[in-house]
Design a protein around this motif. Structure first.
Motif, PDB file in Angstrom:
ATOM      1  N   GLY A 174      33.790  25.535  36.662  1.00 55.97           N
ATOM      2  CA  GLY A 174      32.774  26.437  36.140  1.00 55.97           C
ATOM      3  C   GLY A 174      32.593  27.723  36.905  1.00 55.97           C
ATOM      4  O   GLY A 174      31.821  28.595  36.495  1.00 55.97           O
ATOM      5  N   LYS A 175      33.320  27.884  38.021  1.00 55.60           N
ATOM      6  CA  LYS A 175      33.167  29.083  38.853  1.00 55.60           C
ATOM      7  C   LYS A 175      34.391  29.994  38.682  1.00 55.60           C
ATOM      8  O   LYS A 175      35.521  29.575  38.926  1.00 55.60           O
ATOM      9  CB  LYS A 175      33.017  28.698  40.321  1.00 55.60           C
ATOM     10  N   PRO A 176      34.187  31.254  38.271  1.00 56.68           N
ATOM     11  CA  PRO A 176      35.318  32.162  38.029  1.00 56.68           C
ATOM     12  C   PRO A 176      35.817  32.839  39.301  1.00 56.68           C
ATOM     13  O   PRO A 176      35.034  33.181  40.189  1.00 56.68           O
ATOM     14  CB  PRO A 176      34.733  33.187  37.070  1.00 56.68           C
ATOM     15  N   ILE A 177      37.137  33.005  39.375  1.00 54.74           N
ATOM     16  CA  ILE A 177      37.785  33.783  40.440  1.00 54.74           C
ATOM     17  C   ILE A 177      38.671  34.796  39.736  1.00 54.74           C
ATOM     18  O   ILE A 177      39.428  34.446  38.829  1.00 54.74           O
ATOM     19  CB  ILE A 177      38.631  32.902  41.384  1.00 54.74           C
ATOM     20  N   VAL A 178      38.597  36.059  40.149  1.00 53.14           N
ATOM     21  CA  VAL A 178      39.357  37.114  39.497  1.00 53.14           C
ATOM     22  C   VAL A 178      40.242  37.842  40.513  1.00 53.14           C
ATOM     23  O   VAL A 178      40.066  37.698  41.725  1.00 53.14           O
ATOM     24  CB  VAL A 178      38.438  38.130  38.789  1.00 53.14           C
ATOM     25  N   GLU A 179      41.176  38.646  39.999  1.00 53.30           N
ATOM     26  CA  GLU A 179      42.180  39.390  40.758  1.00 53.30           C
ATOM     27  C   GLU A 179      43.265  38.420  41.240  1.00 53.30           C
ATOM     28  O   GLU A 179      43.000  37.482  41.993  1.00 53.30           O
ATOM     29  CB  GLU A 179      41.590  40.154  41.947  1.00 53.30           C
TER      30      GLU A 179
ATOM     31  N   TYR B 277      32.926  35.408  32.178  1.00 53.93           N
ATOM     32  CA  TYR B 277      33.534  35.079  33.466  1.00 53.93           C
ATOM     33  C   TYR B 277      34.015  36.315  34.229  1.00 53.93           C
ATOM     34  O   TYR B 277      34.123  36.284  35.450  1.00 53.93           O
ATOM     35  CB  TYR B 277      34.699  34.112  33.263  1.00 53.93           C
ATOM     36  N   ASN B 278      34.364  37.391  33.536  1.00 59.27           N
ATOM     37  CA  ASN B 278      34.835  38.601  34.207  1.00 59.27           C
ATOM     38  C   ASN B 278      34.187  39.834  33.575  1.00 59.27           C
ATOM     39  O   ASN B 278      34.856  40.648  32.932  1.00 59.27           O
ATOM     40  CB  ASN B 278      36.361  38.704  34.125  1.00 59.27           C
ATOM     41  N   PRO B 279      32.867  39.994  33.760  1.00 56.78           N
ATOM     42  CA  PRO B 279      32.150  41.089  33.103  1.00 56.78           C
ATOM     43  C   PRO B 279      32.402  42.456  33.725  1.00 56.78           C
ATOM     44  O   PRO B 279      32.145  43.476  33.083  1.00 56.78           O
ATOM     45  CB  PRO B 279      30.685  40.680  33.278  1.00 56.78           C
ATOM     46  N   ILE B 280      32.907  42.499  34.951  1.00 54.38           N
ATOM     47  CA  ILE B 280      33.091  43.785  35.638  1.00 54.38           C
ATOM     48  C   ILE B 280      34.393  44.448  35.218  1.00 54.38           C
ATOM     49  O   ILE B 280      34.405  45.553  34.681  1.00 54.38           O
ATOM     50  CB  ILE B 280      33.046  43.596  37.167  1.00 54.38           C
TER      51      ILE B 280
END
Length: 221
Positions: A61-66, A47-50
């Protein structure tokens, strides 16, 4: 509604706790997954590969980061409690102060707590100068958001609660009532809120963690 919300976080991270506060204020049902940053599970990395950091909110099913991005997503996705004001100017102003806290305030404070010993006094002075802007922004308001907790208050959770842990663990004192009466009053008001209390880590456990390590290297934003 058949919606599924997952939150990957770390108990000690103020950035993870921001998202928990927002979800609780909105009344959103979610599943919390405590992430081990020393042994990250494959699903989290998917979900957060970066950045490979917490928090990560997964909605249907959709990731949100920060954390700031997640807070705005929560505010726009779920009805009810408003994290950001309706007025466009006030919304822009809230975004400015949220960004100010993360981009200007926190780096200065971290330097004051963890910087080189010979530069510590200067770093403390610089951090206090930056905190003065937040003191002035509060004016006579109960919260940065006015009479209710808003996005800027949530972003500033680290000031209200984590600063005290930093100070007790390392002895450097920044947020004194003499220098910052409004911020001090705001901090007390913020952590006394019932929803906020639910989302705060155990204080003694947090202090013990700080004393054992600098921590938080992978628990940012």
């Amino acid at each position: 509604m058949g919606e599924e919300a997952l939150l990957f976080g770390v108990w000690r991270s103020p950035f993870s706790r921001r998202v928990e506060v927002a979800l609780k204020l909105k009344g959103v049902q979610y599943k919390y997954i405590e992430e081990d940053l020393g042994n990250k599970i494959a699903l989290f990395l998917q979900y957060n590969p970066i950045h490979k950091k917490v928090p990560v909110l997964v909605h249907n099913g959709k990731p949100i980061v920060e954390s700031q991005v997640i807070l705005e997503y929560i505010d726009e996705t779920w009805q009810g409690y408003l994290l950001l004001p309706k007025d466009p100017y006030e919304r822009a102003n809230a975004r400015f102060w949220a960004k100010f806290i993360d981009d200007k305030c926190l780096p200065a404070v971290f330097k004051a707590y963890w910087g080189e010993e010979k530069e510590r006094e200067k770093a403390v002075e610089e951090a206090c100068e930056i905190l003065k802007f937040l003191e002035e922004e509060l004016k006579e308001k109960r919260f940065f958001g006015g009479e209710s907790i808003g996005m800027v208050d949530i972003i500033a959770n680290i000031i209200a609660f984590w600063f005290g842990g930093f100070e007790e663990a390392w002895g450097t004192k920044l947020l004194t009532r003499e220098k910052f009466p409004k911020l001090t009053n705001w901090s007390h008001e913020f952590v006394s809120n019932s929803v906020i209390k639910e989302c705060l880590p155990p204080r003694e456990k947090l202090i013990a963690h700080f004393r054992n390590s600098f921590g938080g290297a992978n628990a940012s934003k």
